[in-house]
Design a protein around this motif. Structure first.
Motif, short mmCIF file in Angstrom:
data_model
loop_
_atom_site.label_atom_id
_atom_site.label_comp_id
_atom_site.label_asym_id
_atom_site.label_seq_id
_atom_site.Cartn_x
_atom_site.Cartn_y
_atom_site.Cartn_z
N GLY A 76 0.79 -1.23 0.00
CA GLY A 76 0.00 0.00 0.00
C GLY A 76 0.82 1.28 0.00
N ILE A 77 0.39 2.23 0.82
CA ILE A 77 1.00 3.56 0.84
C ILE A 77 2.44 3.51 1.34
N GLY A 78 2.71 2.67 2.33
CA GLY A 78 4.08 2.55 2.83
C GLY A 78 5.04 2.10 1.75
N LEU A 79 4.67 1.10 0.98
CA LEU A 79 5.52 0.60 -0.10
C LEU A 79 5.66 1.63 -1.22
N ALA A 80 4.55 2.26 -1.58
CA ALA A 80 4.60 3.28 -2.63
C ALA A 80 5.51 4.44 -2.24
N THR A 81 5.46 4.83 -0.97
CA THR A 81 6.32 5.91 -0.50
C THR A 81 7.78 5.49 -0.50
N ALA A 82 8.03 4.25 -0.07
CA ALA A 82 9.41 3.74 -0.10
C ALA A 82 9.96 3.78 -1.52
N CYS A 89 3.27 4.98 8.94
CA CYS A 89 2.27 4.64 7.94
C CYS A 89 1.43 3.42 8.33
N ALA A 90 1.94 2.55 9.17
CA ALA A 90 1.23 1.32 9.50
C ALA A 90 -0.15 1.62 10.07
N GLY A 91 -1.15 0.88 9.60
CA GLY A 91 -2.50 1.07 10.10
C GLY A 91 -3.41 -0.05 9.63
N ILE A 92 -4.55 -0.17 10.29
CA ILE A 92 -5.55 -1.18 9.91
C ILE A 92 -6.93 -0.54 9.91
N LEU A 93 -7.88 -1.24 9.28
CA LEU A 93 -9.23 -0.74 9.11
C LEU A 93 -10.21 -1.90 9.18
N SER A 94 -11.35 -1.67 9.80
CA SER A 94 -12.48 -2.60 9.71
C SER A 94 -13.73 -1.78 9.43
N PRO A 139 19.35 17.99 11.97
CA PRO A 139 18.80 19.30 11.59
C PRO A 139 17.67 19.15 10.57
N GLY A 140 16.56 19.83 10.83
CA GLY A 140 15.44 19.82 9.88
C GLY A 140 14.73 18.49 9.76
N ALA A 141 14.71 17.70 10.83
CA ALA A 141 14.07 16.39 10.77
C ALA A 141 12.56 16.52 10.62
N LEU A 142 11.94 15.45 10.13
CA LEU A 142 10.52 15.49 9.80
C LEU A 142 9.84 14.20 10.25
N VAL A 143 8.64 14.34 10.80
CA VAL A 143 7.74 13.22 11.07
C VAL A 143 6.50 13.42 10.20
N VAL A 144 6.14 12.38 9.45
CA VAL A 144 4.88 12.39 8.70
C VAL A 144 4.01 11.27 9.25
N ASN A 145 2.85 11.62 9.75
CA ASN A 145 1.90 10.63 10.27
C ASN A 145 0.80 10.38 9.25
N MET A 146 0.34 9.13 9.20
CA MET A 146 -0.73 8.77 8.27
C MET A 146 -2.06 9.06 8.92
N SER A 147 -2.72 10.13 8.45
CA SER A 147 -4.04 10.46 8.93
C SER A 147 -5.04 10.12 7.84
N SER A 148 -6.17 10.81 7.80
CA SER A 148 -7.24 10.43 6.88
C SER A 148 -8.27 11.54 6.80
N ALA A 149 -9.01 11.55 5.71
CA ALA A 149 -10.15 12.45 5.60
C ALA A 149 -11.16 12.19 6.71
#
Length: 255
Positions: free
Chosen positions: A13-19, A85-90, A128-138
């Protein structure tokens, strides 16, 4: 020296595509997932001087810390990007989903992000200038029927992102998220049930679309980056409109 990124949920999914997107841009990657065999197969012909695969249950703080410590030790103790990016959905009626599954959704989607941020903090602080991107959602903008606990988990991610963006700016760490509507990924496509909102809105994004948004965050971070022009406009409208209007719109979509 290439930039370094630690990506969870990197086997699909998104994790692989981003990698893939970051790898193509010359980044050095730690790809972490509970499915390590899939990781090894997917990266078989990648440059292993630039890719390290880690078994990771994001709910396991010790495992998270071990993987990050090992990866950063190979790169001067620094980390340019953590992508949670890891996440699950039901999908289904709230009462039809087991308490155990609700707990699992909250553990992975929320505690997984918290564990990642805690484990990565010393290495981000040293960069310096480190970044965290969290996987959120609409679904973090208003609770979505049929995705109740998933929506709740993404509200938590949104709140955590906003808090850490302010807390960590003194350390030169930027914390942000990406907020896509429904995305065609294995997580969504393998659901046994659908929801009225999903049927009405449809699925118009794929994992590569979200990966592009993550890459944009590495170039010019916004606290909340929406994905897709349509949702971006709705999100901006929601920021300006009374909450009752958003509620009415979600109710209409749920019919």
């Amino acid at each position: 020296m290439s930039k370094t990124a630690f990506i969870t949920g990197a086997a699909s999914g998104i994790g692989l595509a981003t990698a893939r997107a970051l790898y193509a841009r010359g980044w050095t990657l730690a790809m972490a997932d509970i499915n390590t065999e899939a990781l090894r197969q997917l990266t078989f012909d990648w440059d292993h001087a630039r890719v390290t695969c880690y078994p990771l249950d994001v709910c396991n703080q010790a495992q998270f810390s071990h993987a990050l410590t090992d990866f950063t030790a190979r790169h001067n103790g620094q980390l340019n990007l953590l992508f949670n990016c890891a996440g699950i959905l039901s999908i289904g009626r709230f009462e039809a989903i087991s308490a155990e599954r609700h707990q699992q959704i909250m553990n992975i989607n929320v505690m997984g992000v918290i564990n990642g941020c805690q484990a990565a903090f010393p290495f981000l602080k040293a960069t310096p200038g480190a970044l965290v991107v969290n996987m959120s959602s609409a679904s973090a903008t208003y609770g979505i029927p049929g995705l109740a606990s998933y929506s709740a988990s993404k509200f938590a991610v949104s709140g955590l992102t906003e808090a850490l963006q302010l807390e960590w700016e003194k350390y030169d760490i930027n914390v942000c998220d990406v907020m896509p509507p429904f995305v065609s990924t294995p997580m969504l496509n393998e659901q046994a049930e659908s929801a009225p909102v999903l049927k009405r809105l449809g699925v118009h994004l794929n994992a590569d679309d979200v990966a592009k948004a993550v890459v944009r965050q590495t170039e010019s971070a916004k606290t909340h980056r929406t994905v897709s022009l349509h949702f971006g406009l709705l999100y901006q409208l929601g920021q300006l409109s009374p909450r009752s209007i958003t509620r009415a719109m979600v109710r209409m979509l749920n019919r």
